[in-house]
Design a protein around this motif. Structure first.
Motif, short mmCIF file in Angstrom:
data_model
loop_
_atom_site.label_atom_id
_atom_site.label_comp_id
_atom_site.label_asym_id
_atom_site.label_seq_id
_atom_site.Cartn_x
_atom_site.Cartn_y
_atom_site.Cartn_z
N LEU A 54 0.83 -1.20 0.00
CA LEU A 54 0.00 0.00 0.00
C LEU A 54 0.87 1.26 0.00
O LEU A 54 0.53 2.26 -0.66
CB LEU A 54 -0.93 -0.02 1.23
CG LEU A 54 -1.99 1.06 1.31
CD1 LEU A 54 -2.92 1.01 0.10
CD2 LEU A 54 -2.80 0.91 2.60
N HIS A 55 1.99 1.18 0.71
CA HIS A 55 2.93 2.32 0.72
C HIS A 55 3.50 2.55 -0.68
O HIS A 55 3.59 3.70 -1.16
CB HIS A 55 4.04 2.04 1.73
CG HIS A 55 5.02 3.15 1.85
ND1 HIS A 55 6.30 2.97 2.32
CD2 HIS A 55 4.93 4.48 1.53
CE1 HIS A 55 6.94 4.13 2.31
NE2 HIS A 55 6.13 5.07 1.83
N ALA A 56 3.87 1.46 -1.35
CA ALA A 56 4.39 1.59 -2.70
C ALA A 56 3.34 2.14 -3.65
O ALA A 56 3.64 2.97 -4.53
CB ALA A 56 4.89 0.21 -3.19
N PHE A 57 2.10 1.70 -3.47
CA PHE A 57 1.02 2.18 -4.32
C PHE A 57 0.81 3.68 -4.14
O PHE A 57 0.70 4.44 -5.12
CB PHE A 57 -0.26 1.41 -3.98
CG PHE A 57 -1.49 1.92 -4.66
CD1 PHE A 57 -1.78 1.58 -5.98
CD2 PHE A 57 -2.39 2.73 -3.98
CE1 PHE A 57 -2.91 2.06 -6.61
CE2 PHE A 57 -3.53 3.22 -4.60
CZ PHE A 57 -3.79 2.88 -5.90
N LEU A 58 0.78 4.12 -2.89
CA LEU A 58 0.53 5.54 -2.63
C LEU A 58 1.72 6.40 -3.07
O LEU A 58 1.53 7.56 -3.45
CB LEU A 58 0.26 5.75 -1.14
CG LEU A 58 -1.03 5.12 -0.60
CD1 LEU A 58 -1.14 5.32 0.90
CD2 LEU A 58 -2.25 5.75 -1.29
N SER A 59 2.93 5.85 -3.03
CA SER A 59 4.09 6.64 -3.44
C SER A 59 4.07 6.93 -4.94
O SER A 59 4.68 7.91 -5.40
CB SER A 59 5.38 5.90 -3.07
OG SER A 59 5.51 4.71 -3.84
#
Length: 313
Positions: A54-59
């Motif tokens: 999810l962190h990678a997606f939001l970045s």
């Protein structure tokens, strides 16, 4: 009322059999809790992976737009027990669910894990939407998490307008030997978590990339979050259930040991009383026989000896 040795022996044998059963149940509680505890710890690593995704997606996608829809439906999933011998586990959780219902203004839908938990909730006046069977092994936790995820998707599809809030009610470990009912918000996603992921920089020399449509990927990540959270809640509920059973069996074992000590003390007392009575009977009989002999000796006529003359030669 004095009990006979035979009756005390039967009661002692019966109590020893009960103690054997209690000791077996205590051992099984310890053995059964270990796999569930390992499962609860291992699912944490999977959930960390989902959060990293999810962190990678939001970045790459950027900040998500806040959801403006109001919560129109509240779903609460209560994780109970069907295995018994764990005290008032279900009743305490049912009263906790009632408190949460009273603090919620939106329509309240309850999904229940365990038939005994459903009965406890009905006793508190709460209607159950669906009851699921609790897992009987570690493998069953994943099955239950999948069933709950699918059912939440169906409820989400039936929601005409507005957003749906999902919470989990279960027992969680507190300290070394304690446990308490807790409420964990599952949906909507924690805004503090999303805010932290959106503002946290991606620390890597390689930028994340993905080929799926952003909406599909985000839905997959949310489902992974739901699965991990449901899996962890089910595993924690099973750990605390076995801990409650272990504590109850320890109290029962102590009570049985106290009862056994009392029965053994009574047996010794009765045996000593019977031995004392038998000894007194022997002594009294001996004294009576001795007196009879003395009395007979007093009333017996004396024995006279006659002298015979010596014949002359």
């Amino acid at each position: 009322m004095t009990q006979s040795l035979e009756l005390l022996a039967r009661r002692t044998a019966s109590m020893q059999g009960i103690r054997s059963i209690v000791h077996t149940m205590k051992t099984l509680s310890v053995i059964n809790a270990a796999p569930y505890e390992h499962a609860a710890r291992d699912i944490g690593a999977y959930h960390d992976t989902v959060v990293m995704g999810l962190h990678a997606f939001l970045s790459q996608v950027g900040p998500l737009e806040p959801n403006q829809q109001a919560v129109t439906t509240t779903v609460l999933i209560a994780f109970g027990s069907d295995h018994g011998l764990c005290g008032n586990y279900n009743e305490v959780l049912a009263r906790f669910v009632v408190e949460q219902r009273d603090n919620t203004a939106a329509p309240f839908t309850v999904l229940c894990i365990g038939a005994q938990m459903a009965d406890a909730l009905k006793d508190q006046g709460i209607m159950i939407d669906t009851t699921f069977f609790p897992p009987a092994s570690v493998d069953g936790i994943g099955r239950l998490a999948n069933l709950l995820t699918q059912h939440l998707d169906e409820l989400r599809g039936k929601t005409a307008a507005g957003d749906m809030a999902v919470s989990l009610a279960y027992f969680m470990r507190e300290g070394d030997n304690g446990q308490k009912p807790t409420l964990t918000a599952l949906l909507p996603l924690d805004r503090a978590l999303l805010q932290d992921l959106q503002t946290r920089p991606w620390v890597s020399r390689s930028l994340p990339t993905f080929s799926m449509p952003p909406t599909s990927l985000f839905q997959a990540l949310v489902k992974g979050h739901l699965f991990a959270s449901l899996f962890r809640a089910a595993a924690e509920a099973l750990v605390t259930e076995n801990a409650a059973r272990l504590a109850l069996m320890q109290k029962a074992e102590q009570s049985v040991d106290d009862r056994l000590e009392s029965l053994i003390a009574q047996t010794r007392s009765v045996r000593q009383s019977e031995i004392t009575t038998e000894l007194l009977d022997v002594i009294i009989g001996f004294e009576a026989l001795k007196k009879n002999r003395e009395r007979a000796a007093v009333h017996r006529p004396p024995v006279t000896l006659r002298q015979t003359s010596k014949p002359e030669p």
